[in-house]
Design a protein around this motif. Structure first.
Motif, PDB file in Angstrom:
ATOM      1  N   ARG A 167       2.721   4.918   8.114  1.00 43.33           N
ATOM      2  CA  ARG A 167       2.865   3.089   8.204  1.00 43.33           C
ATOM      3  C   ARG A 167       4.599   2.958   8.095  1.00 43.33           C
ATOM      4  O   ARG A 167       4.848   1.935   8.761  1.00 43.33           O
ATOM      5  N   TYR A 218      -5.207   1.861   9.621  1.00 41.56           N
ATOM      6  CA  TYR A 218      -5.094   3.033   9.091  1.00 41.56           C
ATOM      7  C   TYR A 218      -6.371   3.554   8.320  1.00 41.56           C
ATOM      8  O   TYR A 218      -6.924   2.879   7.761  1.00 41.56           O
ATOM      9  N   ASP A 243       2.850  -2.408   9.796  1.00 37.42           N
ATOM     10  CA  ASP A 243       1.539  -2.979   9.380  1.00 37.42           C
ATOM     11  C   ASP A 243       0.598  -3.561  10.429  1.00 37.42           C
ATOM     12  O   ASP A 243      -0.460  -3.924  10.548  1.00 37.42           O
TER      13      ASP A 243
END
Length: 285
Positions: free
Chosen positions: A73, A82, A78
């Protein structure tokens, strides 16, 4: 060939960064959806654990996965999904996840132990390169240290055969999506010292390769063609210029299963000798 949904396999360390940086370059160019995945072993592999042991093991796996995805990350931000996927074998786990998520391409870094700027094939790549139902894109070691700002050119390693037309179409579509020129190259590998009859045969082979390339490029605007010759694949690849933002595309072997990646001997040698990312296409009918 679509590139709307990119799946990046991630592990902690340089090889995870290399693959993710390549996936990010692809995402930025085509505005694709990016999924970053780490494959973890099942909760417990030994027989008969106690509840306390099993609970501790599960907690350890969660912590390891969370730490790895936190690292990813930091690189990707963002604007990605994930996920942690439990499976025995990272390559097979990515295969299953690619099917579930509808990925268009799977991106990974080089296995440990290879030379800088080269691609080493480990167990993860081996599983992907013999069974994936979508193309597989491999980043050379160190790619993430100084990635190019953009793709600059696609080079298709061309060989005349049953799947050649499909490979050219896929490569041309990919070049159009990335808005880069396309080049077709054919490798002619020859021994060093040759008798006259061998020289004559090599000359005929070279002429035929050039004619095949011209025929393959006919009707396609702005497609360059080159015959690369050397004593081995690595030497042949070294006879031309490779741009910083280059990507090589290889077709799967004609002997492999349809709509699957299956790496042949020459493609394996190209992957190992390449100094830029390499994408292996699935075999098309």
């Amino acid at each position: 060939m679509k590139l709307d949904n990119v799946l990046a396999g991630y592990v902690a360390g340089p090889r995870g960064r290399d693959g993710l940086c390549l996936a990010l370059l692809l995402r930025e160019r085509v505005h694709a959806r990016l999924t970053v995945a780490t494959v973890q072993p099942p909760a417990w592999s030994a027989p008969g654990p106690s509840k306390a042991e099993e609970s501790a093991w599960r907690a350890y796996l969660r912590e390891q996965a969370a730490a790895m995805l936190d690292q990813a990350r930091e690189l990707a931000g963002d604007d990605a999904e994930y996920v942690t996927h439990p499976y025995r074998g990272s390559g097979r786990g990515l295969l299953e996840l690619a099917r579930r998520s509808g990925a268009d391409v799977v991106v990974i870094g080089s296995a440990p132990g290879g030379g800088r700027g080269r691609i080493a094939l480990g167990s993860t790549a081996d599983q992907l390169l013999h069974a994936s139902s979508v193309p597989v894109l491999l980043a050379p070691r160190g790619f993430g240290d100084d990635p190019p700002p953009a793709f600059e050119r696609l080079t298709l390693a061309y060989r005349r055969g049953p799947g050649c037309d499909a490979a050219i179409k896929d490569a041309a579509r990919t070049a159009a999506v990335l808005d880069v020129p396309l080049r077709l190259v054919t490798l002619v590998v020859s021994p060093g010292r040759r008798r006259k009859i061998e020289k004559d045969m090599l000359g005929s082979l070279r002429d035929q390769a050039a004619a095949d390339l011209r025929a393959a490029a006919r009707g396609r605007s702005s497609v360059d063609v080159e015959v690369l010759e050397g004593r081995n694949v690595a030497q042949a690849l070294g006879t031309t210029t490779w741009l910083r933002g280059e990507m090589i595309i290889c077709a799967s072997s004609d002997t492999g299963p349809l709509r699957r990646v299956f790496l042949g001997d020459t493609s394996i040698k190209i992957v190992k000798a390449a100094t830029c990312p390499v994408m292996i296409l699935t075999r098309q009918p």
